[in-house]
Design a protein around this motif. Structure first.
Motif, PDB file in Angstrom:
ATOM      1  N   GLY A   1       1.017  -1.381   0.405  1.00  0.00           N
ATOM      2  CA  GLY A   1      -0.010   0.109  -0.095  1.00  0.00           C
ATOM      3  C   GLY A   1       1.175   0.938  -0.132  1.00  0.00           C
ATOM      4  O   GLY A   1       1.621   1.617  -0.720  1.00  0.00           O
ATOM      5  N   CYS A   2       0.930   2.330   0.793  1.00  0.00           N
ATOM      6  CA  CYS A   2       1.471   3.080   1.065  1.00  0.00           C
ATOM      7  C   CYS A   2       1.319   3.814   2.391  1.00  0.00           C
ATOM      8  O   CYS A   2       2.200   4.812   3.281  1.00  0.00           O
ATOM      9  CB  CYS A   2       0.358   4.589   0.291  1.00  0.00           C
ATOM     10  N   ILE A   3       2.176   2.442   3.492  1.00  0.00           N
ATOM     11  CA  ILE A   3       2.517   3.030   4.815  1.00  0.00           C
ATOM     12  C   ILE A   3       3.354   2.903   4.768  1.00  0.00           C
ATOM     13  O   ILE A   3       3.932   3.572   5.191  1.00  0.00           O
ATOM     14  CB  ILE A   3       1.479   1.342   5.432  1.00  0.00           C
ATOM     15  N   SER A   4       5.049   2.384   4.127  1.00  0.00           N
ATOM     16  CA  SER A   4       6.000   2.531   3.349  1.00  0.00           C
ATOM     17  C   SER A   4       5.983   4.456   3.552  1.00  0.00           C
ATOM     18  O   SER A   4       7.081   4.772   4.796  1.00  0.00           O
ATOM     19  CB  SER A   4       6.347   2.277   2.985  1.00  0.00           C
ATOM     20  N   ASN A   5       5.112   4.926   3.024  1.00  0.00           N
ATOM     21  CA  ASN A   5       5.220   6.682   3.233  1.00  0.00           C
ATOM     22  C   ASN A   5       5.213   7.204   4.379  1.00  0.00           C
ATOM     23  O   ASN A   5       5.937   8.445   4.693  1.00  0.00           O
ATOM     24  CB  ASN A   5       4.434   7.469   2.271  1.00  0.00           C
ATOM     25  N   LEU A   6       4.099   6.305   5.647  1.00  0.00           N
ATOM     26  CA  LEU A   6       4.139   6.949   6.641  1.00  0.00           C
ATOM     27  C   LEU A   6       5.380   6.723   7.411  1.00  0.00           C
ATOM     28  O   LEU A   6       6.146   7.165   8.137  1.00  0.00           O
ATOM     29  CB  LEU A   6       3.006   5.933   7.770  1.00  0.00           C
ATOM     30  N   TYR A   7       5.923   5.934   7.409  1.00  0.00           N
ATOM     31  CA  TYR A   7       7.418   5.744   7.934  1.00  0.00           C
ATOM     32  C   TYR A   7       8.419   6.216   7.334  1.00  0.00           C
ATOM     33  O   TYR A   7       8.737   7.026   8.364  1.00  0.00           O
ATOM     34  CB  TYR A   7       7.935   4.181   7.337  1.00  0.00           C
ATOM     35  N   GLN A   8       8.325   6.730   6.121  1.00  0.00           N
ATOM     36  CA  GLN A   8       9.526   8.005   5.208  1.00  0.00           C
ATOM     37  C   GLN A   8       8.930   8.643   5.815  1.00  0.00           C
ATOM     38  O   GLN A   8      10.102   9.911   6.079  1.00  0.00           O
ATOM     39  CB  GLN A   8       8.853   7.733   4.092  1.00  0.00           C
ATOM     40  N   SER A   9       7.824   9.336   6.444  1.00  0.00           N
ATOM     41  CA  SER A   9       7.331  10.393   7.070  1.00  0.00           C
ATOM     42  C   SER A   9       8.619  10.827   8.256  1.00  0.00           C
ATOM     43  O   SER A   9       8.650  12.079   8.617  1.00  0.00           O
ATOM     44  CB  SER A   9       6.032  10.932   7.094  1.00  0.00           C
ATOM     45  N   VAL A  10       8.418   9.695   8.728  1.00  0.00           N
ATOM     46  CA  VAL A  10       8.552   9.548  10.362  1.00  0.00           C
ATOM     47  C   VAL A  10      10.545   9.844   9.804  1.00  0.00           C
ATOM     48  O   VAL A  10      10.729  10.535  10.954  1.00  0.00           O
ATOM     49  CB  VAL A  10       7.784   8.158  10.930  1.00  0.00           C
TER      50      VAL A  10
ATOM     51  N   THR B   1       3.189  16.287   5.719  1.00  0.00           N
ATOM     52  CA  THR B   1       4.617  17.252   5.829  1.00  0.00           C
ATOM     53  C   THR B   1       4.238  18.115   7.015  1.00  0.00           C
ATOM     54  O   THR B   1       3.226  18.314   6.854  1.00  0.00           O
ATOM     55  CB  THR B   1       5.097  18.001   4.803  1.00  0.00           C
ATOM     56  N   PRO B   2       4.815  18.780   8.044  1.00  0.00           N
ATOM     57  CA  PRO B   2       4.894  19.563   8.649  1.00  0.00           C
ATOM     58  C   PRO B   2       4.113  20.479   7.581  1.00  0.00           C
ATOM     59  O   PRO B   2       4.705  21.076   6.519  1.00  0.00           O
ATOM     60  CB  PRO B   2       6.010  20.176   9.719  1.00  0.00           C
ATOM     61  N   MET B   3       3.101  21.932   8.303  1.00  0.00           N
ATOM     62  CA  MET B   3       2.834  22.825   7.428  1.00  0.00           C
ATOM     63  C   MET B   3       3.756  23.803   7.476  1.00  0.00           C
ATOM     64  O   MET B   3       4.240  24.495   6.333  1.00  0.00           O
ATOM     65  CB  MET B   3       1.366  23.441   8.095  1.00  0.00           C
ATOM     66  N   ALA B   4       4.573  24.206   8.504  1.00  0.00           N
ATOM     67  CA  ALA B   4       5.200  25.348   8.482  1.00  0.00           C
ATOM     68  C   ALA B   4       6.647  25.170   7.952  1.00  0.00           C
ATOM     69  O   ALA B   4       6.911  26.201   7.522  1.00  0.00           O
ATOM     70  CB  ALA B   4       6.737  24.707  10.213  1.00  0.00           C
ATOM     71  N   ASN B   5       6.761  24.006   7.157  1.00  0.00           N
ATOM     72  CA  ASN B   5       7.500  23.326   5.914  1.00  0.00           C
ATOM     73  C   ASN B   5       6.930  24.025   4.782  1.00  0.00           C
ATOM     74  O   ASN B   5       7.963  23.404   3.714  1.00  0.00           O
ATOM     75  CB  ASN B   5       9.094  22.064   6.531  1.00  0.00           C
TER      76      ASN B   5
END
Length: 466
Positions: free
Chosen positions: A67-76, A411-415
């Motif tokens: 799926g795209c759960i690896s994107n969550l991991y990469q985001s962390v 992504t943090p909105m601040a960034n």
């Protein structure tokens, strides 16, 4: 000076395979309980651990698609420590604790390289009945601010590395494994029944091979278990890699009872969510997927999502007689639960977190879960790295605002530059529309299922039943 210690020899299994060479397919495998123990241990692994292990074992630059759960991991992974309450919260998501770790440590071959629990106290503080214990490396003492660097030994904790009688299943028995990872008790009756159902009346078309199976093969088998309908053939016969095999049937929920509202931006023409603006509690909810064991995930999804053959592995545990398991290990495999202090406690909580164990400290400078093993036992408070706001516990700082993309990049909105954000969407501005969506338990479960089976988790999880 050269060390006299020999390197630890890697544990391996010998697997017996009956193979149809014409079709280049494994028909059935026969294995001991040691192999089945490791196979079933996949169900205890948190999703974040699975992503990390598969990424580290990646071959030919082909990442495991889940799926795209690896994107969550990469985001962390890509987020700065400042996004989280402390560096420990980030590390908890990248290397979550397995609640069944003490059992998995006794496997003949344990695929999880997560460090076992260690115990630390502050060597500076003397607080009598308020002793503080941390199970996290690098924690700062709440009283004096200094590092909790005094490592303690846990008395009464078994140091046995293996179980001669088995860990999850009884070790002296033999088992059948079919190519789609259905596991059966070994008996002539089961063997005849399965082979005749597959169209084999005798052994004329079958050959017998016995590959040696080590850590590399088990990790590859775990990857194929989550993505393929023929994992054994894929791994041991080098057959052509199957396309990822996922199915997902979203649940239709009524009016949400546990409500969280988020603002989403969608393409009107495509009926597709582009991104969401979300506060920290929704991002905590998404990040908590990483600390959840795959077995508990399968229980919650209850057949609404299918990932390769992992469902068959789960059903095998469910269908086995409890007499074939050690103690209550079948219940542990079907719902391993989130490890203590690794879960989520908000209105969108989907999984139960195992209760904190109780520890005692004594004047003999020792700790134990059994107060009789320490002198003048005192109850210990456990260090909590997550932010505490009443009953809400989270990993990311409050207040915070994030951009969550449809594929679960966060992504943090601040960034995030508003101009760059709109340029990246690359869509006519009049095709974008804003919605406020209410999320209850059914929607939260749909998001979890979509994160494991889709590249468009927000659309599939939130728009599919609207």
């Amino acid at each position: 000076m050269a060390s006299n210690m020999a390197p630890k020899q890697e544990q391996t299994f010998t697997l017996r395979l009956l193979v149809d060479r014409e079709k280049n397919r494994v028909v059935v495998a026969e294995a001991s309980g040691d192999f089945i123990d490791t196979l079933f241990s996949f169900l205890t692994l948190p999703l974040g651990t699975i992503i990390r292990l598969l990424s580290n074992n990646q071959q030919h630059d082909q990442p495991a698609e889940l799926g795209c759960i690896s994107n969550l991991y990469q985001s962390v992974e890509n987020s700065s420590v400042e996004v989280f309450w402390n560096h420990i919260c980030k590390e908890m998501l990248l290397r979550p604790q397995n609640n069944c770790e003490p059992l998995c440590r006794k496997l003949k071959l344990n695929v999880d390289d997560t460090e076992s629990l260690r115990y630390f106290m502050c060597s500076n503080c003397k607080k009598g009945s308020n002793w503080l214990l941390s199970t996290f490396t690098g924690a700062s003492c709440c009283s004096c601010g200094k590092s909790m660097d005094k490592e303690m030994k846990l008395l009464g904790d078994s140091e046995d590395e293996t179980h001669t009688d088995g860990v999850f299943v009884k070790g002296e028995a033999m088992y059948f494994i079919l190519d789609d990872l259905r596991v059966l008790q070994s008996s002539p009756n089961n063997f005849v029944k399965e082979l005749t159902q597959l169209g084999y009346r005798n052994f004329h078309k079958l050959i017998d091979i016995s590959p040696c199976v080590g850590l590399k093969e088990m990790l590859e088998l775990m990857k194929r278990a989550l993505t393929s309908n023929s994992p054994l053939s894929d791994v041991f016969l080098a057959s052509e890699e199957s396309k990822p095999l996922y199915t997902f049937s979203p649940k239709v929920g009524g009016k949400p009872t546990q409500i969280k509202r988020i603002k989403i931006f969608a393409r009107k023409s495509l009926k597709k969510i582009v991104y969401a603006e979300a506060e920290e509690d929704f991002v905590d909810f998404l990040f908590s997927f990483l600390t959840t064991p795959i077995g508990s995930t399968m229980k919650l999804l209850d057949g609404n999502a299918s990932l390769g053959c992992i469902n068959n592995l789960y059903k095998s545990v469910k269908n086995f007689s409890s007499l074939w398991f050690m103690g209550n290990s079948n219940d542990l495999l079907l719902d391993p639960q989130v490890a203590p202090r690794f879960g989520l406690r908000t209105g969108l909580q989907l999984f139960s977190e195992q209760q904190d164990p109780i520890y005692y400290y004594g004047s003999n400078d020792a700790i134990s879960r059994n107060p009789s093993l320490v002198k003048d036992a005192c109850y210990m408070k456990l260090f909590e790295p997550r932010f505490s706001d009443g009953f809400k516990l989270g990993f990311v700082k409050r207040p915070s605002l994030f951009v969550v993309w449809d594929d679960l990049h966060v992504t943090p909105m601040a960034n995030a530059s508003s101009i760059s954000l709109l340029q990246n969407i690359n869509a006519p501005l009049d095709d974008l529309e804003e919605h406020v969506i209410s999320i209850g338990k059914a929607e939260a479960i749909n998001l979890l299922g979509a994160s494991l089976t889709s590249k468009a988790a927000l659309t599939e999880g939130l728009f599919s039943t609207s």
